[in-house]
Design a protein around this motif. Structure first.
Motif, PDB file in Angstrom:
ATOM      1  N   LYS A 145     -43.032 -42.378  20.990  1.00  0.00           N
ATOM      2  CA  LYS A 145     -41.801 -41.606  20.853  1.00  0.00           C
ATOM      3  C   LYS A 145     -40.904 -41.812  22.068  1.00  0.00           C
ATOM      4  O   LYS A 145     -39.705 -42.022  21.933  1.00  0.00           O
ATOM      5  CB  LYS A 145     -42.117 -40.130  20.665  1.00  0.00           C
ATOM      6  CG  LYS A 145     -40.887 -39.280  20.434  1.00  0.00           C
ATOM      7  CD  LYS A 145     -41.249 -37.964  19.829  1.00  0.00           C
ATOM      8  CE  LYS A 145     -40.051 -37.148  19.482  1.00  0.00           C
ATOM      9  NZ  LYS A 145     -39.221 -37.690  18.422  1.00  0.00           N
ATOM     10  N   ASP A 165     -37.274 -43.826  21.690  1.00  0.00           N
ATOM     11  CA  ASP A 165     -36.226 -42.819  21.582  1.00  0.00           C
ATOM     12  C   ASP A 165     -34.876 -43.390  22.005  1.00  0.00           C
ATOM     13  O   ASP A 165     -34.745 -43.942  23.084  1.00  0.00           O
ATOM     14  CB  ASP A 165     -36.590 -41.613  22.450  1.00  0.00           C
ATOM     15  CG  ASP A 165     -35.591 -40.498  22.299  1.00  0.00           C
ATOM     16  OD1 ASP A 165     -34.875 -40.460  21.281  1.00  0.00           O
ATOM     17  OD2 ASP A 165     -35.519 -39.658  23.198  1.00  0.00           O
ATOM     18  N   HIS A 189     -31.166 -37.818  29.003  1.00  0.00           N
ATOM     19  CA  HIS A 189     -30.569 -37.830  27.664  1.00  0.00           C
ATOM     20  C   HIS A 189     -29.135 -38.344  27.715  1.00  0.00           C
ATOM     21  O   HIS A 189     -28.434 -38.157  28.695  1.00  0.00           O
ATOM     22  CB  HIS A 189     -30.651 -36.451  27.015  1.00  0.00           C
ATOM     23  CG  HIS A 189     -29.696 -35.445  27.569  1.00  0.00           C
ATOM     24  ND1 HIS A 189     -29.861 -34.854  28.787  1.00  0.00           N
ATOM     25  CD2 HIS A 189     -28.563 -34.931  27.050  1.00  0.00           C
ATOM     26  CE1 HIS A 189     -28.869 -34.023  29.000  1.00  0.00           C
ATOM     27  NE2 HIS A 189     -28.062 -34.045  27.966  1.00  0.00           N
ATOM     28  N   TYR A 220     -38.753 -32.480  23.184  1.00  0.00           N
ATOM     29  CA  TYR A 220     -38.189 -32.773  24.496  1.00  0.00           C
ATOM     30  C   TYR A 220     -37.764 -31.460  25.127  1.00  0.00           C
ATOM     31  O   TYR A 220     -37.151 -30.615  24.480  1.00  0.00           O
ATOM     32  CB  TYR A 220     -36.968 -33.690  24.377  1.00  0.00           C
ATOM     33  CG  TYR A 220     -37.331 -35.127  24.142  1.00  0.00           C
ATOM     34  CD1 TYR A 220     -37.918 -35.877  25.152  1.00  0.00           C
ATOM     35  CD2 TYR A 220     -37.096 -35.723  22.919  1.00  0.00           C
ATOM     36  CE1 TYR A 220     -38.246 -37.198  24.937  1.00  0.00           C
ATOM     37  CE2 TYR A 220     -37.428 -37.049  22.705  1.00  0.00           C
ATOM     38  CZ  TYR A 220     -38.005 -37.767  23.713  1.00  0.00           C
ATOM     39  OH  TYR A 220     -38.334 -39.076  23.515  1.00  0.00           O
TER      40      TYR A 220
END
Length: 105
Positions: free
Chosen positions: A67, A71, A80, A11
């Protein structure tokens, strides 16, 4: 034969994108990145200029999408939700500033 351990995904917070991007590597060679600025249903693929087999290409895209979908460190909008250390272990704190500052001494 394609070995799944040869794939690596990172990332990256890039100022050119609103959300995190996912860089894709195969055998330590950069393949490209997935841009999720328009959501998981409209991922944008940016490829490096190199030749790779179709099987590797299909597998790296499948694994990268999995992914992103699975995640737990980002919210539904692709941002995030937890800070991590250099070993990518969650630190249990959230940066709500919207920026990432690295101070190097």
């Amino acid at each position: 034969m394609i070995n799944e351990d040869d794939f690596k995904f990172l990332y990256v917070s890039d100022c050119e994108y609103e959300k995190l991007v996912l860089e894709m590597y195969y055998k330590n060679s950069y393949i490209g990145l997935l841009n999720q600025d328009n959501g998981l249903e409209d991922l944008k693929l940016e490829l490096a200029e190199q030749k790779i087999s179709m099987k590797v290409f299909e597998m790296v895209l499948k694994k990268a999408k999995q992914k992103l979908e699975n995640d737990k460190s980002r919210d539904k909008d692709g941002k995030h939700i937890d800070e991590v250390d250099f070993n990518l272990k969650p630190e249990g704190k959230t940066d709500k500033t919207g920026g990432h500052n690295l101070n190097v001494k």
